[in-house]
Design a protein around this motif. Structure first.
Motif, PDB file in Angstrom:
ATOM      1  N   LEU A   1      50.691  35.641  36.419  1.00 16.15           N
ATOM      2  CA  LEU A   1      49.397  36.321  36.262  1.00 16.15           C
ATOM      3  C   LEU A   1      49.482  37.699  36.908  1.00 16.15           C
ATOM      4  O   LEU A   1      49.796  37.812  38.094  1.00 16.15           O
ATOM      5  N   VAL A   2      49.237  38.725  36.127  1.00 18.01           N
ATOM      6  CA  VAL A   2      49.332  40.089  36.655  1.00 18.01           C
ATOM      7  C   VAL A   2      48.025  40.837  36.403  1.00 18.01           C
ATOM      8  O   VAL A   2      47.419  40.697  35.351  1.00 18.01           O
TER       9      VAL A   2
ATOM     10  N   ARG B   1      37.616  52.968  34.934  1.00 18.50           N
ATOM     11  CA  ARG B   1      39.081  52.831  34.865  1.00 18.50           C
ATOM     12  C   ARG B   1      39.646  53.703  33.769  1.00 18.50           C
ATOM     13  O   ARG B   1      39.169  53.697  32.657  1.00 18.50           O
TER      14      ARG B   1
ATOM     15  N   ASN C   1      49.132  45.845  39.602  1.00 19.78           N
ATOM     16  CA  ASN C   1      48.878  45.532  41.011  1.00 19.78           C
ATOM     17  C   ASN C   1      50.229  45.380  41.730  1.00 19.78           C
ATOM     18  O   ASN C   1      51.056  44.551  41.339  1.00 19.78           O
TER      19      ASN C   1
ATOM     20  N   VAL D   1      50.588  37.144  31.793  1.00 23.80           N
ATOM     21  CA  VAL D   1      49.211  37.045  31.303  1.00 23.80           C
ATOM     22  C   VAL D   1      48.330  37.963  32.129  1.00 23.80           C
ATOM     23  O   VAL D   1      48.404  37.964  33.363  1.00 23.80           O
TER      24      VAL D   1
ATOM     25  N   ALA E   1      33.497  41.131  30.352  1.00 25.86           N
ATOM     26  CA  ALA E   1      33.047  42.159  31.312  1.00 25.86           C
ATOM     27  C   ALA E   1      32.081  41.587  32.338  1.00 25.86           C
ATOM     28  O   ALA E   1      31.219  40.761  32.022  1.00 25.86           O
TER      29      ALA E   1
ATOM     30  N   LEU F   1      41.470  32.670  33.107  1.00 25.57           N
ATOM     31  CA  LEU F   1      42.933  32.652  33.294  1.00 25.57           C
ATOM     32  C   LEU F   1      43.475  31.232  33.133  1.00 25.57           C
ATOM     33  O   LEU F   1      44.534  31.023  32.528  1.00 25.57           O
TER      34      LEU F   1
ATOM     35  N   LEU G   1      49.739  37.845  45.917  1.00 24.52           N
ATOM     36  CA  LEU G   1      48.964  37.401  47.076  1.00 24.52           C
ATOM     37  C   LEU G   1      47.501  37.814  46.937  1.00 24.52           C
ATOM     38  O   LEU G   1      46.583  37.078  47.293  1.00 24.52           O
ATOM     39  N   ALA G   2      47.280  39.011  46.430  1.00 14.75           N
ATOM     40  CA  ALA G   2      45.918  39.546  46.307  1.00 14.75           C
ATOM     41  C   ALA G   2      45.940  40.727  45.363  1.00 14.75           C
ATOM     42  O   ALA G   2      46.941  41.433  45.282  1.00 14.75           O
ATOM     43  N   ALA G   3      44.822  40.930  44.690  1.00 15.53           N
ATOM     44  CA  ALA G   3      44.694  42.145  43.884  1.00 15.53           C
ATOM     45  C   ALA G   3      44.220  43.240  44.824  1.00 15.53           C
ATOM     46  O   ALA G   3      43.242  43.054  45.547  1.00 15.53           O
TER      47      ALA G   3
ATOM     48  N   GLY H   1      40.201  39.632  46.749  1.00 16.46           N
ATOM     49  CA  GLY H   1      39.571  38.326  46.944  1.00 16.46           C
ATOM     50  C   GLY H   1      40.562  37.291  47.462  1.00 16.46           C
ATOM     51  O   GLY H   1      40.215  36.424  48.268  1.00 16.46           O
ATOM     52  N   SER H   2      41.784  37.348  46.978  1.00 15.49           N
ATOM     53  CA  SER H   2      42.823  36.373  47.359  1.00 15.49           C
ATOM     54  C   SER H   2      42.412  34.945  47.053  1.00 15.49           C
ATOM     55  O   SER H   2      42.829  34.025  47.747  1.00 15.49           O
ATOM     56  N   VAL H   3      41.572  34.779  46.057  1.00 16.60           N
ATOM     57  CA  VAL H   3      41.090  33.431  45.749  1.00 16.60           C
ATOM     58  C   VAL H   3      41.507  32.964  44.359  1.00 16.60           C
ATOM     59  O   VAL H   3      41.416  31.770  44.056  1.00 16.60           O
ATOM     60  N   ILE H   4      41.929  33.892  43.513  1.00 19.81           N
ATOM     61  CA  ILE H   4      42.247  33.521  42.132  1.00 19.81           C
ATOM     62  C   ILE H   4      43.314  32.413  42.073  1.00 19.81           C
ATOM     63  O   ILE H   4      43.145  31.438  41.323  1.00 19.81           O
ATOM     64  N   PRO H   5      44.410  32.502  42.870  1.00 22.47           N
ATOM     65  CA  PRO H   5      45.420  31.429  42.768  1.00 22.47           C
ATOM     66  C   PRO H   5      44.815  30.043  43.017  1.00 22.47           C
ATOM     67  O   PRO H   5      45.054  29.108  42.246  1.00 22.47           O
TER      68      PRO H   5
ATOM     69  N   ARG I   1      26.357  38.010  41.233  1.00 24.84           N
ATOM     70  CA  ARG I   1      26.222  39.285  40.517  1.00 24.84           C
ATOM     71  C   ARG I   1      26.160  40.406  41.536  1.00 24.84           C
ATOM     72  O   ARG I   1      25.776  40.179  42.693  1.00 24.84           O
TER      73      ARG I   1
HETATM   74  C1  LIG Z   1      29.825  39.626  40.625  1.00 28.44           C
HETATM   75  C2  LIG Z   1      31.107  40.253  40.260  1.00 28.44           C
HETATM   76  C3  LIG Z   1      31.169  41.069  39.140  1.00 28.44           C
HETATM   77  C4  LIG Z   1      32.385  41.661  38.796  1.00 28.44           C
HETATM   78  N1  LIG Z   1      32.415  42.454  37.719  1.00 28.44           N
HETATM   79  C5  LIG Z   1      33.602  43.021  37.360  1.00 28.44           C
HETATM   80  C6  LIG Z   1      33.695  43.883  36.224  1.00 28.44           C
HETATM   81  O1  LIG Z   1      32.714  44.141  35.548  1.00 28.44           O
HETATM   82  N2  LIG Z   1      34.916  44.403  35.901  1.00 28.44           N
HETATM   83  C7  LIG Z   1      36.013  44.124  36.663  1.00 28.44           C
HETATM   84  O2  LIG Z   1      37.099  44.603  36.341  1.00 28.44           O
HETATM   85  N3  LIG Z   1      35.956  43.332  37.744  1.00 28.44           N
HETATM   86  C8  LIG Z   1      34.773  42.771  38.108  1.00 28.44           C
HETATM   87  N4  LIG Z   1      34.703  41.996  39.202  1.00 28.44           N
HETATM   88  C9  LIG Z   1      35.903  41.758  39.957  1.00 28.44           C
HETATM   89  C10 LIG Z   1      36.665  40.605  39.337  1.00 28.44           C
HETATM   90  O3  LIG Z   1      35.918  39.439  39.275  1.00 28.44           O
HETATM   91  C11 LIG Z   1      37.858  40.349  40.227  1.00 28.44           C
HETATM   92  O4  LIG Z   1      38.614  41.537  40.277  1.00 28.44           O
HETATM   93  C12 LIG Z   1      38.718  39.245  39.668  1.00 28.44           C
HETATM   94  O5  LIG Z   1      37.981  38.061  39.675  1.00 28.44           O
HETATM   95  C13 LIG Z   1      39.980  39.019  40.481  1.00 28.44           C
HETATM   96  O6  LIG Z   1      39.630  38.828  41.815  1.00 28.44           O
HETATM   97  P1  LIG Z   1      40.419  39.635  42.890  1.00 28.44           P
HETATM   98  O7  LIG Z   1      40.549  41.030  42.408  1.00 28.44           O
HETATM   99  O8  LIG Z   1      39.749  39.423  44.191  1.00 28.44           O
HETATM  100  O9  LIG Z   1      41.862  38.922  42.800  1.00 28.44           O
HETATM  101  P2  LIG Z   1      42.695  38.138  43.891  1.00 28.44           P
HETATM  102  O10 LIG Z   1      42.168  36.783  44.066  1.00 28.44           O
HETATM  103  O11 LIG Z   1      42.849  39.002  45.102  1.00 28.44           O
HETATM  104  O12 LIG Z   1      44.063  38.108  43.056  1.00 28.44           O
HETATM  105  C14 LIG Z   1      45.168  37.288  43.435  1.00 28.44           C
HETATM  106  C15 LIG Z   1      46.147  37.257  42.297  1.00 28.44           C
HETATM  107  O13 LIG Z   1      45.546  36.648  41.142  1.00 28.44           O
HETATM  108  C16 LIG Z   1      46.045  37.284  39.947  1.00 28.44           C
HETATM  109  N5  LIG Z   1      44.920  37.939  39.246  1.00 28.44           N
HETATM  110  C17 LIG Z   1      43.740  38.353  39.753  1.00 28.44           C
HETATM  111  N6  LIG Z   1      42.984  38.880  38.786  1.00 28.44           N
HETATM  112  C18 LIG Z   1      43.678  38.809  37.644  1.00 28.44           C
HETATM  113  C19 LIG Z   1      43.437  39.203  36.288  1.00 28.44           C
HETATM  114  N7  LIG Z   1      42.293  39.783  35.909  1.00 28.44           N
HETATM  115  N8  LIG Z   1      44.405  38.974  35.359  1.00 28.44           N
HETATM  116  C20 LIG Z   1      45.573  38.382  35.715  1.00 28.44           C
HETATM  117  N9  LIG Z   1      45.861  37.995  36.980  1.00 28.44           N
HETATM  118  C21 LIG Z   1      44.931  38.197  37.916  1.00 28.44           C
HETATM  119  C22 LIG Z   1      47.086  38.321  40.411  1.00 28.44           C
HETATM  120  O14 LIG Z   1      48.356  37.696  40.420  1.00 28.44           O
HETATM  121  C23 LIG Z   1      46.640  38.625  41.829  1.00 28.44           C
HETATM  122  O15 LIG Z   1      47.697  39.100  42.663  1.00 28.44           O
HETATM  123  C24 LIG Z   1      33.513  41.415  39.589  1.00 28.44           C
HETATM  124  C25 LIG Z   1      33.454  40.591  40.706  1.00 28.44           C
HETATM  125  C26 LIG Z   1      32.254  40.028  41.057  1.00 28.44           C
HETATM  126  C27 LIG Z   1      32.201  39.159  42.292  1.00 28.44           C
END
Ligand SMILES: Cc1cc2nc3c(=O)[nH]c(=O)nc-3n(C[C@H](O)[C@H](O)[C@H](O)COP(=O)(O)OP(=O)(O)OC[C@H]3O[C@@H](n4cnc5c(N)ncnc54)[C@H](O)[C@@H]3O)c2cc1C
Length: 267
Positions: A6-7, A27, A35, A59, A90, A101, A121-123, A128-132, A226
């Motif tokens: 996941l990138v 953007r 990232n 992906v 969006a 994902l 590890l984090a974007a 957030g560091s929570v996606i994994p 939101r």
């Molecule tokens: C209420 C709310 C609204 C938002 N609205 C928008 C918006 O309109 N547009 C927008 O761009 N963002 C938006 N975001 C941010 C978006 O939700 C986060 O950027 C996204 O969920 C990933 O979280 P993170 O950046 O904290 O990733 P982390 O958890 O820090 O990522 C960890 C790892 O997960 C993987 N990863 C993370 N994101 C992706 C991805 N998209 N695709 C593939 N791999 C990924 C990567 O390997 C990364 O290193 C919003 C967030 C919130 C809370």
């Protein structure tokens, strides 16, 4: 071994960022990149798949310009790239993002079993560091997070984690989700011919309906949080330079420190 990595496509760390009227980051492709720490995930994926003559599928979920992150991943050596995109995504928060994902991973798993999902590890924009963890929970797969070294023993993944004063080794049966740190490896630098080939490579584009997700499961509609308010940080006034041209430098510096409460004690 079939590995999905996941990138994320993020604004360049040193670029001037701006917020649009809707409070979202504006953007553009010329100030955005893969990232940085996701390059470690790609490297780990390539090493893992390489040791078993496997396949690496990159992906990303993001707007049309997020394709740049996929092309960089292809240039590094991924065999295939999948771009989940469309207006419906969006405004998605971390929960909606992880759901999408995970749906993309399930989609690929339906073609042929996926053994490992690798992430950074984090974007560096969202941090957030929570996606994994959320993706692992969505899939119901075990997770190895913050891994410094990843090895494969048979079908078992072994991850080394460094804690304060302790080293841990965790094992997980595949399929599993693994996040790696920026010290897990040294990401390879793509050669010019690979960068050029990646520019022309075919990329699979999938919408939320392709992934079997309903409108209300993705983007702002599928989010549990939101953004209430977003404000641009005021520009930093820049450093104040104190010169000693007329022998007053020490006095000016002392006055600056006192006026800004940077030293204790009475004036
Ligand atoms: C209420 C709310 C609204 C938002 N609205 C928008 C918006 O309109 N547009 C927008 O761009 N963002 C938006 N975001 C941010 C978006 O939700 C986060 O950027 C996204 O969920 C990933 O979280 P993170 O950046 O904290 O990733 P982390 O958890 O820090 O990522 C960890 C790892 O997960 C993987 N990863 C993370 N994101 C992706 C991805 N998209 N695709 C593939 N791999 C990924 C990567 O390997 C990364 O290193 C919003 C967030 C919130 C809370």
């Amino acid at each position: 071994m079939r590995v999905v990595v996941l990138v994320k496509h993020v604004p360049e760390l040193l670029s001037q960022r701006a917020l649009g009227e809707d409070g979202r980051t504006v953007r553009t492709s010329d100030d955005s990149a893969l990232n940085e720490v996701d390059e470690n995930a790609v490297e780990a994926a390539l090493q893992l798949a390489g040791s078993s003559e496997g396949e690496v599928i990159a992906v990303t979920l993001g707007p049309s310009i997020a394709v740049d992150a996929l092309r960089r991943t292809l240039a590094m050596g991924a065999s295939r790239a999948v771009h989940a995109t469309g207006d419906a995504f969006a405004g998605g928060d971390v929960v909606a993002t992880a759901r999408a994902l995970a749906a993309a991973v399930r989609h690929l798993d339906g073609e042929a079993p996926v053994d490992v999902v690798l992430t950074g590890l984090a974007a560096l924009d969202g941090l957030g560091s929570v996606i994994p963890s959320l993706v692992a929970a969505e899939l119901g797969w075990p997770q190895l997070t913050v891994v410094e070294e990843l090895t494969l023993e048979g079908q078992t993944l072994v991850g080394r984690r460094e804690l304060d004063g302790a080293t841990e080794r965790w094992r997980a049966a595949t399929p599993a989700v693994v996040s790696v740190t920026d010290s897990a490896n040294d990401p390879r630098l793509p050669k010019m011919k690979d960068l050029l080939a990646a520019r022309a490579a075919e990329i699979t584009v999938l919408t939320h309906t392709d992934l079997g997700l309903a409108d209300e499961e993705v983007g702002a509609a599928g989010s549990r949080t939101r953004v209430v308010e977003a404000a641009q940080r005021p520009e930093h006034p820049g450093p104040e330079i104190v010169t000693d041209d007329d022998g007053e430098g020490g006095v000016l510096l002392a006055r600056y420190l006192l006026d800004n409460d940077l030293v204790g004690g009475a004036r």
